[in-house]
Design a protein around this motif. Structure first.
Motif, PDB file in Angstrom:
ATOM      1  N   LEU A 100       0.829  -1.207   0.000  1.00 13.62           N
ATOM      2  CA  LEU A 100       0.000   0.000   0.000  1.00 13.62           C
ATOM      3  C   LEU A 100       0.867   1.262   0.000  1.00 13.62           C
ATOM      4  O   LEU A 100       0.503   2.273  -0.610  1.00 13.62           O
ATOM      5  N   PHE A 120      -6.005  -3.865   0.659  1.00 12.34           N
ATOM      6  CA  PHE A 120      -6.495  -2.941   1.681  1.00 12.34           C
ATOM      7  C   PHE A 120      -7.446  -3.644   2.640  1.00 12.34           C
ATOM      8  O   PHE A 120      -7.363  -3.457   3.861  1.00 12.34           O
ATOM      9  N   HIS A 164      -5.462  -5.899   4.884  1.00 11.06           N
ATOM     10  CA  HIS A 164      -4.720  -5.089   5.851  1.00 11.06           C
ATOM     11  C   HIS A 164      -5.646  -4.638   6.985  1.00 11.06           C
ATOM     12  O   HIS A 164      -5.258  -4.701   8.165  1.00 11.06           O
TER      13      HIS A 164
END
Length: 223
Positions: free
Chosen positions: A21, A66, A69
């Motif tokens: 990211l 994402f 995460h």
């Protein structure tokens, strides 16, 4: 699987997805800086990254990273709190050796998520999503007019302030997360841990200042 059944495995997943990211943020920041020099050049980049198969594939991969995460972040936080139990209420003083960002990563992460939601609403929804559903003028401007959407977004003082708050939270999140990821992956020792912290501060500052510069310049243009 050890990636989900062990604390180290979960931290490794957090680290790898976090680094990916950070690389995306670097690319996105560099892309946004183009808008400072050329409206036509920036819109060409937006058109190139429209609804082509590689852009869609990249978007899906980024969304997956994402989501993973976020899930692992909440998972680790809940596991850590459960492991400490009532012990976390026993001492009210914060140890001086622990960074403020480290103590507040969950709160910072929530602000980052809310800022991302705002960003998706102002840009992705009116651009890539508009093209996907076949309504390229859904936001009032062409779906490839990224420059126009930046001008429009930062003409609103509320959006400008919210973006600045979001970027400040992102800076704190990155400065701790970057070196922490390196530590988890074992790319450090007694010498390199301080070097990674320094690199994290410098790199995170460059990324956030790049985003802030675009926000400030376009806000001033709209005054």
């Amino acid at each position: 699987m050890w990636l989900s059944n062990s604390s180290i495995g979960r931290k490794v997943v957090m680290s790898v997805t976090g680094i990916a990211l950070v690389l995306f943020l670097t690319f996105h920041m560099a892309m946004n800086l183009v808008a400072l020099f050329s409206a036509e050049g920036y819109n060409m980049v937006c058109e190139f990254l429209g609804t082509n198969w590689y852009a869609l594939l990249g978007t899906l991969a980024l969304a997956a990273l994402f989501v993973i995460h976020i899930i692992y972040a909440f998972w680790l936080t809940m596991m850590n709190r459960a492991a400490r139990g009532n012990e976390r209420y026993a001492v009210s003083a914060k140890p001086k050796t622990v960074e403020w960002a480290s103590q507040n990563m969950l709160a910072l992460g929530i602000i980052v998520i809310l800022g991302l939601a705002l960003h998706l609403f102002n840009f992705w929804y009116n651009m890539m999503f508009a093209e996907l559903i076949g309504n390229p003028m859904m936001g009032g401007l062409s779906a490839t007019d990224g420059y126009g959407y930046i001008m429009e977004t930062f003409s609103n003082p509320v959006f400008f302030v919210l973006y600045i708050v979001w970027l400040c939270a992102l800076w704190f999140h990155l400065t701790h997360g970057f070196w922490s990821a390196m530590q988890t992956l074992g790319w450090n020792n007694t010498i390199w841990i301080n070097r990674w912290k320094c690199i994290s501060n410098i790199y995170s500052t460059i990324i956030v200042l790049g985003f802030m510069l675009v926000a400030v310049v376009f806000f001033v243009k709209n005054l």
